[in-house]
Motif scaffolding. Sequence first.
Motif, PDB file in Angstrom:
ATOM      1  N   PHE A 208       0.815  -1.333  -0.047  1.00 38.00           N
ATOM      2  CA  PHE A 208      -0.045  -0.092  -0.070  1.00 38.00           C
ATOM      3  C   PHE A 208       0.719   1.228  -0.197  1.00 38.00           C
ATOM      4  O   PHE A 208       0.586   2.015  -0.568  1.00 38.00           O
ATOM      5  N   TYR A 209       1.992   1.336   0.906  1.00 40.76           N
ATOM      6  CA  TYR A 209       2.817   2.333   0.942  1.00 40.76           C
ATOM      7  C   TYR A 209       4.072   2.339   0.082  1.00 40.76           C
ATOM      8  O   TYR A 209       5.060   3.351   0.204  1.00 40.76           O
ATOM      9  N   SER A 210       4.018   1.227  -0.524  1.00 41.30           N
ATOM     10  CA  SER A 210       5.292   1.017  -1.505  1.00 41.30           C
ATOM     11  C   SER A 210       6.690   0.971  -0.723  1.00 41.30           C
ATOM     12  O   SER A 210       7.597   1.873  -1.029  1.00 41.30           O
ATOM     13  N   ILE A 211       6.723   0.313   0.397  1.00 42.81           N
ATOM     14  CA  ILE A 211       7.873   0.167   1.346  1.00 42.81           C
ATOM     15  C   ILE A 211       8.381  -1.173   1.580  1.00 42.81           C
ATOM     16  O   ILE A 211       7.548  -2.138   1.137  1.00 42.81           O
ATOM     17  N   THR A 212       9.608  -1.387   1.909  1.00 45.48           N
ATOM     18  CA  THR A 212       9.883  -2.784   2.130  1.00 45.48           C
ATOM     19  C   THR A 212      10.198  -2.698   3.976  1.00 45.48           C
ATOM     20  O   THR A 212      11.108  -1.990   4.381  1.00 45.48           O
ATOM     21  N   ILE A 213       9.503  -3.845   4.656  1.00 46.48           N
ATOM     22  CA  ILE A 213       9.740  -3.953   5.993  1.00 46.48           C
ATOM     23  C   ILE A 213      10.545  -5.203   6.342  1.00 46.48           C
ATOM     24  O   ILE A 213      10.132  -6.167   5.742  1.00 46.48           O
ATOM     25  N   LYS A 214      11.654  -4.902   6.987  1.00 38.83           N
ATOM     26  CA  LYS A 214      12.333  -5.918   7.212  1.00 38.83           C
ATOM     27  C   LYS A 214      12.461  -6.406   8.750  1.00 38.83           C
ATOM     28  O   LYS A 214      11.365  -6.996   9.297  1.00 38.83           O
ATOM     29  N   ASP A 215      13.262  -5.807   9.677  1.00 44.30           N
ATOM     30  CA  ASP A 215      13.052  -5.874  11.150  1.00 44.30           C
ATOM     31  C   ASP A 215      12.752  -4.891  11.748  1.00 44.30           C
ATOM     32  O   ASP A 215      13.038  -4.509  13.032  1.00 44.30           O
ATOM     33  N   GLU A 216      12.365  -3.754  11.221  1.00 43.64           N
ATOM     34  CA  GLU A 216      12.190  -2.433  11.792  1.00 43.64           C
ATOM     35  C   GLU A 216      11.258  -2.478  12.866  1.00 43.64           C
ATOM     36  O   GLU A 216      10.039  -3.120  12.724  1.00 43.64           O
ATOM     37  N   ALA A 217      11.141  -1.837  13.696  1.00 45.12           N
ATOM     38  CA  ALA A 217      10.131  -1.379  14.806  1.00 45.12           C
ATOM     39  C   ALA A 217       9.217  -0.750  13.983  1.00 45.12           C
ATOM     40  O   ALA A 217       9.382   0.007  13.191  1.00 45.12           O
ATOM     41  N   SER A 218       7.982  -0.875  14.972  1.00 43.05           N
ATOM     42  CA  SER A 218       6.647  -0.015  14.452  1.00 43.05           C
ATOM     43  C   SER A 218       7.101   1.637  14.229  1.00 43.05           C
ATOM     44  O   SER A 218       6.762   2.185  13.181  1.00 43.05           O
ATOM     45  N   TYR A 219       7.885   2.230  15.132  1.00 42.26           N
ATOM     46  CA  TYR A 219       8.199   3.612  14.809  1.00 42.26           C
ATOM     47  C   TYR A 219       8.784   3.772  13.549  1.00 42.26           C
ATOM     48  O   TYR A 219       8.748   4.833  12.733  1.00 42.26           O
ATOM     49  N   ASP A 220       9.926   2.800  13.357  1.00 42.38           N
ATOM     50  CA  ASP A 220      10.628   3.189  12.173  1.00 42.38           C
ATOM     51  C   ASP A 220       9.943   2.877  10.561  1.00 42.38           C
ATOM     52  O   ASP A 220      10.085   3.522   9.645  1.00 42.38           O
ATOM     53  N   VAL A 221       9.054   2.063  11.063  1.00 42.20           N
ATOM     54  CA  VAL A 221       7.937   1.853   9.917  1.00 42.20           C
ATOM     55  C   VAL A 221       7.199   3.049   9.643  1.00 42.20           C
ATOM     56  O   VAL A 221       6.994   3.542   8.386  1.00 42.20           O
ATOM     57  N   LEU A 222       6.678   3.708  10.547  1.00 44.03           N
ATOM     58  CA  LEU A 222       5.949   5.088  10.678  1.00 44.03           C
ATOM     59  C   LEU A 222       6.865   6.120   9.718  1.00 44.03           C
ATOM     60  O   LEU A 222       6.421   6.662   8.988  1.00 44.03           O
ATOM     61  N   GLU A 223       8.178   5.881  10.049  1.00 44.26           N
ATOM     62  CA  GLU A 223       9.307   6.891   9.405  1.00 44.26           C
ATOM     63  C   GLU A 223       9.341   6.672   7.990  1.00 44.26           C
ATOM     64  O   GLU A 223       9.172   7.638   7.218  1.00 44.26           O
ATOM     65  N   LEU A 224       9.298   5.241   7.478  1.00 42.97           N
ATOM     66  CA  LEU A 224       9.639   4.884   6.209  1.00 42.97           C
ATOM     67  C   LEU A 224       8.180   5.156   5.430  1.00 42.97           C
ATOM     68  O   LEU A 224       8.443   6.007   4.247  1.00 42.97           O
ATOM     69  N   ILE A 225       7.124   5.287   6.230  1.00 44.38           N
ATOM     70  CA  ILE A 225       5.930   5.784   5.348  1.00 44.38           C
ATOM     71  C   ILE A 225       5.739   7.091   5.161  1.00 44.38           C
ATOM     72  O   ILE A 225       5.562   7.498   4.164  1.00 44.38           O
ATOM     73  N   GLY A 226       6.277   7.918   6.290  1.00 46.34           N
ATOM     74  CA  GLY A 226       6.343   9.409   6.084  1.00 46.34           C
ATOM     75  C   GLY A 226       7.146   9.765   5.097  1.00 46.34           C
ATOM     76  O   GLY A 226       6.795  10.725   4.321  1.00 46.34           O
ATOM     77  N   ILE A 227       8.360   9.322   4.815  1.00 48.67           N
ATOM     78  CA  ILE A 227       9.378   9.507   3.605  1.00 48.67           C
ATOM     79  C   ILE A 227       8.654   9.167   2.406  1.00 48.67           C
ATOM     80  O   ILE A 227       8.780   9.947   1.428  1.00 48.67           O
ATOM     81  N   GLN A 228       8.107   7.961   2.297  1.00 48.87           N
ATOM     82  CA  GLN A 228       7.705   7.792   1.027  1.00 48.87           C
ATOM     83  C   GLN A 228       6.170   8.553   0.542  1.00 48.87           C
ATOM     84  O   GLN A 228       6.333   8.762  -0.537  1.00 48.87           O
ATOM     85  N   CYS A 229       5.791   9.036   1.834  1.00 45.50           N
ATOM     86  CA  CYS A 229       4.506   9.923   1.400  1.00 45.50           C
ATOM     87  C   CYS A 229       5.068  11.365   1.136  1.00 45.50           C
ATOM     88  O   CYS A 229       4.175  12.059   1.018  1.00 45.50           O
ATOM     89  N   ASN A 230       6.581  11.637   1.419  1.00 49.17           N
ATOM     90  CA  ASN A 230       6.829  12.909   1.475  1.00 49.17           C
ATOM     91  C   ASN A 230       6.180  13.826   2.380  1.00 49.17           C
ATOM     92  O   ASN A 230       6.149  15.089   2.090  1.00 49.17           O
ATOM     93  N   PHE A 231       6.118  13.259   3.616  1.00 50.82           N
ATOM     94  CA  PHE A 231       5.695  14.299   4.757  1.00 50.82           C
ATOM     95  C   PHE A 231       6.576  14.702   5.419  1.00 50.82           C
ATOM     96  O   PHE A 231       7.182  14.227   6.587  1.00 50.82           O
ATOM     97  N   LEU A 232       7.360  15.690   4.867  1.00 49.84           N
ATOM     98  CA  LEU A 232       8.688  16.206   5.459  1.00 49.84           C
ATOM     99  C   LEU A 232       8.792  17.377   5.887  1.00 49.84           C
ATOM    100  O   LEU A 232       7.927  18.314   5.382  1.00 49.84           O
ATOM    101  N   GLN A 233       9.308  17.862   7.012  1.00 53.79           N
ATOM    102  CA  GLN A 233       9.415  19.402   7.519  1.00 53.79           C
ATOM    103  C   GLN A 233      10.520  19.915   7.072  1.00 53.79           C
ATOM    104  O   GLN A 233      11.341  19.160   6.036  1.00 53.79           O
ATOM    105  N   LYS A 234      10.909  21.138   7.160  1.00 58.96           N
ATOM    106  CA  LYS A 234      11.724  21.933   6.593  1.00 58.96           C
ATOM    107  C   LYS A 234      13.186  21.676   6.842  1.00 58.96           C
ATOM    108  O   LYS A 234      13.962  21.567   5.700  1.00 58.96           O
TER     109      LYS A 234
END
Length: 258
Positions: A208-234
């Motif tokens: 759904f989010y076009s990411i690859t999950i290996k052994d990341e914790a849930s917080y790291d997965v949230l970060e991956l999704i944020g990067i893929q969605c381009n939800f970045l701050q300044k």
Amino acid sequence: MASYKALVKDVIKKADVLLEVIDSRFPEETQNSEVEREIIRLNKPFIIVINKSDLVSREKLEKTKARLSRIAPVVFVSSKDRSGTTMLRHQILASAAIKAGIKGQDILVGTLGYPNVGKSSVINGVTGRHRASTSPVSGHTKGIQHVDAGSHIMFIDTPGVIPFDEKDEYLQGLLGIKDATHLKDKIGVALKIIEKIIAENKTVLESFYSITIKDEASYDVLELIGIQCNFLQKKGEVDETRTATRIINDWQNGRLLI
């Protein structure tokens, strides 16, 4: 709480057949053993309706059915595409026939369940038209409503059986009782959603989010999704709140299937 219990007992007493509507994604959390015991105590026939069945895999549905069928007949329903509604109608008539004196008369069908499991939507699916008022906002049904479904079937629509503990915001977010705008800990709820999907079928998140999950914790997965969605701050950091809101909305709107 007392008023809800009195309402439930009154519906069980008046109804000829009871429906316990549960959410297919959270069958254990939305099943109410206290209500089931009261129905059994009064010797009333009841059916367990697994609603939102389009949101989970067939394998998970069958596992849930195998467990719940020991308690009562089980019917899968998807209010979204009205699948299972004809089978539910037939099961209501069959269950009513078990009770002496019901055949040929109007059948009062009590619908019970937690907030946001889709009780009114199930009724509308069976009737084939918008008879019971529905809303994505939890607690929309304020009192008992009678809904004529034809074929001698009269539904008793009710508010949620027992309100969830207001402190359990994570469960309220998972079940869609509160949307993202009303959740204080959006990130915490999003992490719970991620953990649940990874535990059951992590490929859902990956595809759904076009990411690859290996052994990341849930917080790291949230970060991956944020990067893929381009939800970045300044400064290039992930906007965690915006990412969490997106995940919660995707989950509650049925775009993330497990």
